[in-house]
Design an enzyme around this catalytic site. Structure first.
Site, PDB file in Angstrom:
ATOM      1  N   HIS A 165       0.846  -1.216   0.000  1.00 60.31           N
ATOM      2  CA  HIS A 165       0.000   0.000   0.000  1.00 60.31           C
ATOM      3  C   HIS A 165       0.866   1.244   0.000  1.00 60.31           C
ATOM      4  O   HIS A 165       0.994   1.906   1.024  1.00 60.31           O
ATOM      5  CB  HIS A 165      -0.901  -0.008   1.233  1.00 60.31           C
ATOM      6  CG  HIS A 165      -2.072   0.933   1.148  1.00 60.31           C
ATOM      7  ND1 HIS A 165      -2.017   2.253   1.526  1.00 60.31           N
ATOM      8  CD2 HIS A 165      -3.343   0.730   0.728  1.00 60.31           C
ATOM      9  CE1 HIS A 165      -3.200   2.816   1.362  1.00 60.31           C
ATOM     10  NE2 HIS A 165      -4.020   1.915   0.879  1.00 60.31           N
ATOM     11  N   PHE A 166       1.437   1.648  -0.949  1.00 60.15           N
ATOM     12  CA  PHE A 166       1.603   1.111  -2.286  1.00 60.15           C
ATOM     13  C   PHE A 166       3.095   0.932  -2.508  1.00 60.15           C
ATOM     14  O   PHE A 166       3.862   1.772  -2.037  1.00 60.15           O
ATOM     15  CB  PHE A 166       1.010   2.067  -3.320  1.00 60.15           C
ATOM     16  CG  PHE A 166      -0.482   2.266  -3.121  1.00 60.15           C
ATOM     17  CD1 PHE A 166      -1.384   1.316  -3.570  1.00 60.15           C
ATOM     18  CD2 PHE A 166      -0.971   3.383  -2.478  1.00 60.15           C
ATOM     19  CE1 PHE A 166      -2.759   1.505  -3.405  1.00 60.15           C
ATOM     20  CE2 PHE A 166      -2.347   3.571  -2.294  1.00 60.15           C
ATOM     21  CZ  PHE A 166      -3.240   2.636  -2.756  1.00 60.15           C
TER      22      PHE A 166
END
EC number: 4.2.1.59
Length: 154
Positions: free
Chosen positions: A58-59
């Protein structure tokens, strides 16, 4: 006058936080509480680091702290208020509701998340809190959370 007020406020380092909350790595999201005023308010600190497991997905190319984890940090700070004022006796605080959640800007590794929690009301063992998360004084998220304190084992 400010010094007198500051002297009446409590704090909790990580060891005290771990006594107040049942959470552990990787889900203990409060590093310390820098200010706790009885059962009415607290300011919790979360130092956001790139080593946290959620950042791998993420991410990968732009790590951002998931909003649900910001809300969880708010709920843990609120839970610490409830637990600290309950004293000894084996109680757990359960997160019940979230209302009016707003996310204003991303929280990234290197940020120091400051979580301000104020109790709005209490009815028996049910609590409602208004929470704001800030980075360098800027509001990054806010929500109203509800919690219930029950004896362990119920």
């Amino acid at each position: 006058m400010a010094d007198e007020t500051k002297a009446t406020l409590g704090t909790a380092d990580i060891l005290e936080v771990m006594k107040l909350l049942p959470h552990r790595y990787p889900f203990l999201l409060i590093d310390k509480i820098i200010e706790i005023d009885g059962d009415s308010s607290a300011i919790g600190i979360k130092n956001v680091t790139v080593n946290e497991p959620h950042f791998t997905g993420h991410f990968p190319d732009r790590p951002i702290m998931p909003g649900v984890l910001i809300v969880e940090a708010m709920a843990q700070t609120a839970g610490a208020i409830c637990a600290r004022n309950q004293g000894e006796g084996g109680h757990l605080v359960y997160f019940m509701t979230i209302d009016n959640a707003r996310f204003r800007r991303p929280v990234v590794p290197g940020d120091r998340l400051e979580i301000h929690v104020v109790k709005q009301r209490q009815r028996g063992n049910v609590f409602k809190f208004h929470c704001e998360a800030k980075v360098e004084g800027a509001l990054v998220a806010e929500a109203d959370v509800g919690a219930m304190m029950i004896p362990e084992g119920q």
